[in-house]
Motif scaffolding. Structure first.
Motif, short mmCIF file in Angstrom:
data_model
loop_
_atom_site.label_atom_id
_atom_site.label_comp_id
_atom_site.label_asym_id
_atom_site.label_seq_id
_atom_site.Cartn_x
_atom_site.Cartn_y
_atom_site.Cartn_z
N GLU A 70 0.81 -1.22 0.00
CA GLU A 70 0.00 0.00 0.00
C GLU A 70 0.84 1.28 0.00
OE1 GLU A 70 -2.88 -0.28 3.11
OE2 GLU A 70 -3.89 -1.99 2.19
N HIS A 71 1.92 1.27 -0.77
CA HIS A 71 2.73 2.47 -0.90
C HIS A 71 2.04 3.42 -1.87
CE1 HIS A 71 6.06 5.14 -1.81
NE2 HIS A 71 6.76 4.60 -0.83
N PRO A 72 1.64 4.62 -1.43
CA PRO A 72 0.88 5.51 -2.31
C PRO A 72 1.66 5.99 -3.52
CG PRO A 72 1.49 6.64 -0.26
CD PRO A 72 1.82 5.19 -0.08
N GLY A 73 2.97 6.22 -3.36
CA GLY A 73 3.77 6.64 -4.50
C GLY A 73 3.82 5.57 -5.57
N ALA A 74 3.90 4.31 -5.15
CA ALA A 74 3.93 3.22 -6.12
C ALA A 74 2.59 3.12 -6.84
CB ALA A 74 4.25 1.91 -5.40
N ALA A 75 1.50 3.31 -6.11
CA ALA A 75 0.17 3.29 -6.74
C ALA A 75 0.08 4.40 -7.79
CB ALA A 75 -0.91 3.46 -5.69
N SER A 76 0.61 5.56 -7.48
CA SER A 76 0.61 6.68 -8.42
C SER A 76 1.41 6.33 -9.68
CB SER A 76 1.19 7.92 -7.75
OG SER A 76 1.26 9.00 -8.64
N GLN A 77 2.58 5.75 -9.48
CA GLN A 77 3.41 5.37 -10.63
C GLN A 77 2.70 4.34 -11.49
OE1 GLN A 77 6.24 6.65 -11.58
NE2 GLN A 77 6.99 7.77 -9.80
N LEU A 78 2.05 3.38 -10.88
CA LEU A 78 1.34 2.34 -11.63
C LEU A 78 0.13 2.93 -12.35
CD1 LEU A 78 1.63 -0.57 -9.06
CD2 LEU A 78 2.74 -0.44 -11.30
N GLY A 79 -0.47 3.96 -11.74
CA GLY A 79 -1.54 4.66 -12.45
C GLY A 79 -1.03 5.30 -13.73
N GLY A 80 0.15 5.90 -13.65
CA GLY A 80 0.75 6.50 -14.83
C GLY A 80 1.10 5.46 -15.89
N VAL A 81 1.59 4.29 -15.45
CA VAL A 81 1.91 3.21 -16.39
C VAL A 81 0.65 2.76 -17.12
CG1 VAL A 81 2.68 0.82 -16.55
CG2 VAL A 81 3.94 2.42 -15.11
N ALA A 82 -0.42 2.54 -16.35
CA ALA A 82 -1.68 2.09 -16.96
C ALA A 82 -2.23 3.15 -17.92
CB ALA A 82 -2.70 1.78 -15.86
N GLY A 121 -3.23 3.24 -22.11
CA GLY A 121 -4.61 3.44 -22.48
C GLY A 121 -5.60 2.64 -21.65
N ASP A 122 -5.15 2.06 -20.55
CA ASP A 122 -6.01 1.25 -19.68
C ASP A 122 -6.59 2.17 -18.60
OD1 ASP A 122 -7.25 -0.55 -18.03
OD2 ASP A 122 -5.53 -1.91 -17.88
N LEU A 123 -7.69 2.85 -18.94
CA LEU A 123 -8.23 3.87 -18.06
C LEU A 123 -8.79 3.30 -16.76
CD1 LEU A 123 -10.04 6.20 -20.63
CD2 LEU A 123 -7.80 6.52 -19.56
N ARG A 124 -9.40 2.14 -16.81
CA ARG A 124 -10.00 1.58 -15.60
C ARG A 124 -8.93 1.19 -14.58
NH1 ARG A 124 -15.26 1.25 -16.11
NH2 ARG A 124 -16.17 1.19 -18.22
N THR A 125 -7.86 0.59 -15.06
CA THR A 125 -6.76 0.25 -14.15
C THR A 125 -6.09 1.51 -13.63
OG1 THR A 125 -6.38 -1.84 -15.31
CG2 THR A 125 -4.58 -1.01 -13.94
N ALA A 126 -5.91 2.49 -14.52
CA ALA A 126 -5.32 3.76 -14.09
C ALA A 126 -6.16 4.40 -13.00
CB ALA A 126 -5.18 4.71 -15.28
N ARG A 127 -7.47 4.38 -13.19
CA ARG A 127 -8.36 4.97 -12.18
C ARG A 127 -8.19 4.28 -10.83
NH1 ARG A 127 -15.03 5.49 -12.28
NH2 ARG A 127 -15.22 6.01 -10.06
N ALA A 128 -8.15 2.94 -10.85
CA ALA A 128 -8.02 2.21 -9.58
C ALA A 128 -6.74 2.59 -8.85
CB ALA A 128 -8.06 0.70 -9.85
N TRP A 129 -5.63 2.69 -9.59
CA TRP A 129 -4.36 3.03 -8.94
C TRP A 129 -4.36 4.48 -8.46
CZ3 TRP A 129 -1.79 -0.61 -7.02
CH2 TRP A 129 -1.55 -1.81 -7.68
N PHE A 130 -4.83 5.40 -9.31
CA PHE A 130 -4.84 6.81 -8.90
C PHE A 130 -5.75 7.03 -7.70
CE2 PHE A 130 -3.44 8.06 -13.39
CZ PHE A 130 -2.16 8.42 -12.97
#
Length: 462
Positions: A223-235, A239-248
């Motif tokens: 549950e590292h928030p910075g990692a979640a943010s980075q993974l949101g950017g990767v998604a 073009g994977d908006l749903r996964t990006a949303r979940a991470w962001f």
């Protein structure tokens, strides 16, 4: 050590209910071990006075565990002087835990750094991992980085993941890539989320996005928030908006304004205006001008809330958002409030100084430098400022094919004084090659930021 949650030495059986008569008889006859166990039994029953009495009898007869327990007793219920006396008695026999407690008392209650270091060293050499770490931090604070590394290594080798993480930063700041990777990998595999995240940044800085993503995922499991943010950017890049949303949204839920804004943007793209309104609203309330501007746009376009839109445009405009000032001026004109409208339209705030995103490897270097300078109570440099410094250099030198005299080329084209560009280049070099020079100070960053902005202005680069 037999009291307040401490582990009893294997040779001393724990007293049981019903042992009192037998222990009492033996203790009265001078059996130090029986007196120690009797004291423990009274402590378990909540009779502190009786526990103290029998531990004093046992300690007087040479029982080290009782001396330690008396140190704890006086630390909690008695006097500092008595606690120090009993800890010294136990520590003098080689008891590492007593030595560590004694060092902590001397440091935190008396401010006696010299004596504390002596006892921490005794404790660390006796096998106390906590003492080794505390000693490492004391050495760091004293600027004794070589000694700090040695004590951190002792603690890390004994399983202290936080010391392993610190060793990674000490190595990174000195430019030792091999040791950086060694200790951050070690800590990350042990479950240390910050180390996993730093390894991700380190690999991003080395242009290894696949390796970085693996470590971001490892950090995100914790549950590292910075990692979640980075993974949101990767998604998002895929073009994977749903996964990006979940991470962001995972990152945004921890209060990170940038990720609240990004969650808002992704929700707009997904057509979930209610969720977008929620995230833009939270970020706007947190002072983010861009989110306030977009919140205003959303309220008007999707909900027909002109008053709400005007409110958030004003908040953004007052924070220096040029687009919000123009929109606000237009709304006020329509509403007949010509005087205020003219104020915003005739003199809008200047455009934002830096609206570009730096390359991922540059942003990663900026974040690592900010984290390195913010350790141990230091003044953390701004990630956005560092990214702007690095991104500006990358941007203004992009047209140049021959980089043999890049500084001379910039001086000739911009007219900025050579010494200012030299300083900008020097700070950039430190950020990209840690250990080549000390980390820049906040004042230096302020100076080179001004140079970077002047360069962009003179070269017409936005």
């Amino acid at each position: 050590m037999a009291w307040q949650g401490e582990v009893t030495a294997p040779t001393v059986p724990a007293p049981r209910v019903g042992d009192e008569p037998e222990l009492l008889a033996a203790a009265r006859a001078g059996d130090a071990q029986a007196a120690h166990r009797l004291g423990k039994l009274y402590a378990q029953h909540g009779d502190r006075a009786a526990a103290k009495h029998w531990w004093e009898r046992a300690a007087a007869a040479g029982n080290v565990d009782s001396a330690y327990n008396l140190g704890v007793w006086h630390e909690k219920h008695g006097s500092l002087e008595e606690a120090v006396t009993w800890y010294e008695f136990a520590a003098g026999t080689g008891d590492a835990e007593a030595a560590a407690n004694l060092a902590t008392l001397l440091l935190e209650q008396r401010g006696d750094t010299g004596a504390a270091r002596h006892w921490y060293e005794r404790a660390a050499l006796g096998g106390s991992r906590a003492a080794a770490r505390r000693l490492a931090l004391m050495c760091e604070d004293a600027g004794e980085l070589g000694a700090a590394r040695e004590w951190h290594r002792r603690a890390a080798s004994d399983g202290d993941l936080t010391s392993a993480h610190d060793l990674g930063f000490l190595a990174y700041s000195s430019g030792d890539d091999k040791e950086t990777v060694r200790w951050w990998e070690y800590a990350a595999r042990g479950g240390h989320a910050d180390s996993a995240y730093c390894m991700g940044l380190y690999l991003d800085a080395g242009r290894d996005p696949e390796g970085a993503e693996a470590y971001y995922r490892l950090a995100a499991k914790n549950e590292h928030p910075g990692a979640a943010s980075q993974l949101g950017g990767v998604a998002l890049s895929r073009g994977d908006l749903r996964t990006a949303r979940a991470w962001f949204e995972q990152a945004a839920g921890t209060g990170r304004v940038h990720d609240q804004r990004m969650a808002g943007f992704v929700c707009v793209e997904l057509g979930d205006c209610a969720a977008a309104s929620h995230w833009f609203g939270r970020a706007a309330a947190g002072g983010d001008a861009e989110s306030a501007f977009n919140y205003g746009l959303l309220l008007i376009a999707e909900f027909g809330d002109m008053a709400g839109g005007q409110h958030w445009f004003r908040q953004a405009a007052q924070a220096g958002h040029r687009g919000a000032a123009v929109e606000l001026g237009g709304l006020l004109s329509v509403a007949g409030e010509v005087g205020e409208a003219q104020t915003w339209l005739s003199d809008p705030p200047p455009a934002a100084a830096w609206g570009r995103h730096a390359e991922p490897e540059l942003t990663a270097r900026a974040e690592l430098a900010a984290a390195a300078t913010g350790r141990r109570g230091g003044v953390s440099l701004s990630v956005s400022d560092l990214a702007e410094v690095l991104g500006t250099w990358d941007l203004v030198t992009r047209p140049l094919h021959d980089h043999s005299d890049v500084i001379g080329w910039l001086v000739e084209r911009s007219g900025v004084h050579r010494s200012a560009i030299d300083h900008l280049a020097s700070v950039r070099g430190t950020l990209l090659r840690p250990g080549s020079a000390p980390w820049p100070s906040p004042a230096e960053i302020e100076y080179v930021l001004a140079t970077a902005r002047d360069l962009r202005r003179r070269l017409g680069v936005r």
